[in-house]
Structure formats: structure tokens, C-alpha cells
Design an enzyme around this catalytic site. Structure first.
Site, PDB file in Angstrom:
ATOM      1  N   ASN A 226      67.437  83.596  38.346  1.00  0.00           N
ATOM      2  CA  ASN A 226      66.804  84.096  39.573  1.00  0.00           C
ATOM      3  C   ASN A 226      65.832  85.190  39.151  1.00  0.00           C
ATOM      4  OD1 ASN A 226      66.087  85.218  41.991  1.00  0.00           O
ATOM      5  ND2 ASN A 226      68.155  85.933  42.538  1.00  0.00           N
TER       6      ASN A 226
ATOM      7  N   LYS B  39      63.793  86.720  40.926  1.00  0.00           N
ATOM      8  CA  LYS B  39      63.563  87.697  42.014  1.00  0.00           C
ATOM      9  C   LYS B  39      62.055  87.955  42.175  1.00  0.00           C
ATOM     10  CE  LYS B  39      68.219  89.358  41.302  1.00  0.00           C
ATOM     11  NZ  LYS B  39      69.195  90.440  41.342  1.00  0.00           N
TER      12      LYS B  39
ATOM     13  N   HIS C 229      71.495  85.186  49.292  1.00  0.00           N
ATOM     14  CA  HIS C 229      71.616  86.176  48.227  1.00  0.00           C
ATOM     15  C   HIS C 229      71.886  87.543  48.843  1.00  0.00           C
ATOM     16  CE1 HIS C 229      70.667  88.799  44.866  1.00  0.00           C
ATOM     17  NE2 HIS C 229      70.845  87.739  44.087  1.00  0.00           N
TER      18      HIS C 229
ATOM     19  N   GLU D 117      70.727  90.330  48.235  1.00  0.00           N
ATOM     20  CA  GLU D 117      69.525  91.125  48.501  1.00  0.00           C
ATOM     21  C   GLU D 117      68.870  90.713  49.816  1.00  0.00           C
ATOM     22  OE1 GLU D 117      67.754  90.495  44.644  1.00  0.00           O
ATOM     23  OE2 GLU D 117      69.366  91.703  43.789  1.00  0.00           O
TER      24      GLU D 117
ATOM     25  N   GLU E 109      78.728  86.510  43.702  1.00  0.00           N
ATOM     26  CA  GLU E 109      77.959  87.619  43.151  1.00  0.00           C
ATOM     27  C   GLU E 109      78.416  88.923  43.798  1.00  0.00           C
ATOM     28  OE1 GLU E 109      73.971  86.191  41.344  1.00  0.00           O
ATOM     29  OE2 GLU E 109      73.627  86.744  43.424  1.00  0.00           O
TER      30      GLU E 109
ATOM     31  N   GLY F 221      72.498  93.841  38.942  1.00  0.00           N
ATOM     32  CA  GLY F 221      71.471  94.758  38.447  1.00  0.00           C
ATOM     33  C   GLY F 221      71.996  96.105  38.010  1.00  0.00           C
TER      34      GLY F 221
ATOM     35  N   SER G 113      74.986  90.981  36.462  1.00  0.00           N
ATOM     36  CA  SER G 113      74.929  91.590  35.128  1.00  0.00           C
ATOM     37  C   SER G 113      75.407  90.666  34.011  1.00  0.00           C
ATOM     38  CB  SER G 113      75.693  92.922  35.101  1.00  0.00           C
ATOM     39  OG  SER G 113      75.050  93.869  35.954  1.00  0.00           O
TER      40      SER G 113
HETATM   41  P1  13P Z   1      71.473  90.569  37.539  1.00  0.00           P
HETATM   42  O1  13P Z   1      71.819  89.494  36.544  1.00  0.00           O
HETATM   43  O2  13P Z   1      70.186  91.255  37.242  1.00  0.00           O
HETATM   44  O3  13P Z   1      72.617  91.521  37.740  1.00  0.00           O
HETATM   45  O4  13P Z   1      71.239  89.835  38.947  1.00  0.00           O
HETATM   46  C1  13P Z   1      72.160  88.922  39.390  1.00  0.00           C
HETATM   47  C2  13P Z   1      71.624  88.231  40.579  1.00  0.00           C
HETATM   48  O5  13P Z   1      71.440  88.829  41.626  1.00  0.00           O
HETATM   49  C3  13P Z   1      71.286  86.812  40.446  1.00  0.00           C
HETATM   50  O6  13P Z   1      71.019  86.236  41.679  1.00  0.00           O
END
Ligand code: 13P
Length: 259
Positions: A15, A17, A102, A104, A174, A180, A220
């Protein structure tokens, strides 16, 4: 991939982002293909770049074993929805997958369980495999509400879906506190959460459904911790953010998933 999605394949999705312009994204995709050196990854791999880069990345991935995915979709097929993108538009660009719900978007853009459920159905209507994200915040974990949240989100997304549709979806657990942050869930925490997801699917979809649906872990994941996570029998792969933005680290995660 053509034909039905095989049950519980090892699967790694990147992803990206809101990172990379179209030319930067295409360059990263080409770098990944070059690193593969013609070898077929021993797991399924998808890349989910930002919308403006989908076409360029799709071109770069042509003829490679890597799949293309979107990061979000609007539930409608078309209409007066300024700034939104439909599943049909993603499919027309060669996407096979789309991330739905997601954290976010749930926590940053106010998406609720009902909208996530609608998006899951819209994705399938438009021929895309949804990767449905669930996961608790830090406050929810510390308040011992992890199971309640995962059950609620999973149930809301899958309730009322017919069995064949449910079985062709993918779930990503997740935990929000792991995204992150560099603070990956322990294997035990991920294992337990995945069991909760599967038990919910058994109840909501059909007995045994949980064992037939791929559940990825995200938060992560990196080249250093992937192998330990993938060694757990509950984890079918990973949804990777930051570590997917670097070809070498993403490739090492792919290699760990196929080991
Ligand atoms: P990270 O791997 O940067 O922690 O992000 C995970 C994520 O949100 C994947 O959709």
C-alpha cells in the site's frame, strides 16, 4: 490472475498510500520487476499505488506476475461525486484488488462500518477483490476492547453477504497502533486477532468460512520481522506500507512470504 481466487494463497500487498508521482511510481515498479530478475514470486503480490499512478504502474507491471490494486473506491458506479473514483474505473485500469476500510480512511476520513460494507459489495460488483481492513486503536486495545472492535468491524462488513462472495474477499488485520509506528504486533497478538476474525466469519458467513478466507497482517511489517510473522499458521501474508516503498525491502518481504 484469471479464474477464481485460490483459497488462502500467500499474499503480500504493498500500500503505497499517498506517496510517489506517476513517473516515480512507475520507476519503483520497474525496479521491483528488475529485482525479481524474471523469477516468479512464490506468493501472490499486489501493488496499490495512488490513483494518478495506476495507469503508469499498470503499464510497468504488464507481463509481470505482480497484480495491481487501488487504495479506495466510491460505492456508486458513477455520478456527481467530485473527487471520487469508482470500482469500474479501477478495473478499467487493470486493477484486480482494492483496499477497503483502511484505518486511515475509517479514522482520518470518517468512514463507518456501513460505508465499508457498501464498498466491499461495490468492489465485488465491479469485479475487484476487496482487501477489507479491520483493527483496533491503541485506546481500544488498552481498554481491552480489541476483540469487540474486530468482531464488530468484521461482522458489519460480511453480514448478509452470500457465501461465495465472502469467500472471495481478503481481510487485513491492521492494528491502528502498529501502522507507521515501527511498533509491530507480536506474533501472539496477530495470531489471536486473526483467530477472532476467523471465528466471526464462521458465525456470520458459514461454519468453516474462516478457515477459507485469507487474513493478512498489516502494521510495521518490514524485511526484518516478516519471516517470524509468516511462520504463524494464522497469517496468510501482509499488507505493507512504508517497507513497500523501497524495492529491496519489499522484495525481501515477498521472499519471506514464499519461503
Ligand atoms: P506500515 O507498514 O507503514 O506500518 O503501514 C501499514 C499499512 O497501513 C498498510 O495498509
Amino acid at each position: 490472475m484469471s479464474g477464481p481466487w485460490p483459497r488462502r494463497p500467500r499474499f503480500v500487498a504493498g500500500n503505497w498510500k499517498m506517496h510517489k508521482t506517476a513517473p516515480e511510481a512507475a520507476a519503483l515498479a520497474r525496479e521491483m520487476i528488475a529485482l525479481a530478475g524474471g523469477a516468479r514470486p512464490r506468493c501472490e503480490v499486489a501493488i496499490c499505488p495512488p490513483f494518478p499512478a495506476l495507469q503508469a504502474v499498470g503499464e510497468a507491471l504488464k507481463g509481470s506476475p505482480f497484480h495491481l490494486g487501488g487504495q479506495n473506491l466510491h460505492p456508486a458506479t458513477h455520478g456527481a461525486f467530485t473527487g471520487e473514483v469508482s470500482g469500474a474505473m479501477l478495473a478499467a485500469l487493470g486493477c484486480q484488488f482494492v483496499i477497503v476500510g483502511h484505518s486511515e480512511r475509517r479514522h482520518g476520513m470518517g468512514e463507518d462500518d456501513a460505508l465499508v460494507a457498501q464498498k466491499l459489495r461495490s468492489a465485488q460488483r465491479d469485479g475487484l477483490t476487496p482487501i477489507v481492513c479491520v483493527g483496533e486503536t491503541l485506546a481500544e486495545r488498552e481498554g481491552e476492547r480489541t476483540a469487540e472492535v474486530i468482531v464488530r468491524q468484521t461482522q458489519a462488513a460480511f453480514e448478509g453477504l452470500d457465501q461465495a462472495a465472502a469467500l472471495s474477499a481478503i481481510i487485513a488485520y491492521e492494528p491502528v497502533w502498529a501502522i507507521g509506528t515501527g511498533r509491530v504486533a507480536t506474533v501472539e497478538q496477530a495470531h489471536e486477532a486473526h483467530q477472532i476474525v476467523r471465528a466471526t466469519l464462521d458465525r456470520v458467513v458459514a461454519p468453516g468460512a474462516g478457515a477459507r478466507i485469507s487474513v493478512l497482517y498489516g502494521g510495521s511489517v518490514n524485511a526484518g520481522n516478516a519471516a517470524a510473522l509468516f511462520a504463524d499458521d494464522q497469517l496468510d501474508g501482509a499488507l505493507v506500507g512504508g517497507a513497500a516503498l523501497e524495492a529491496a525491502s519489499f522484495w525481501r518481504i515477498i521472499a519471506a512470504a514464499g519461503a
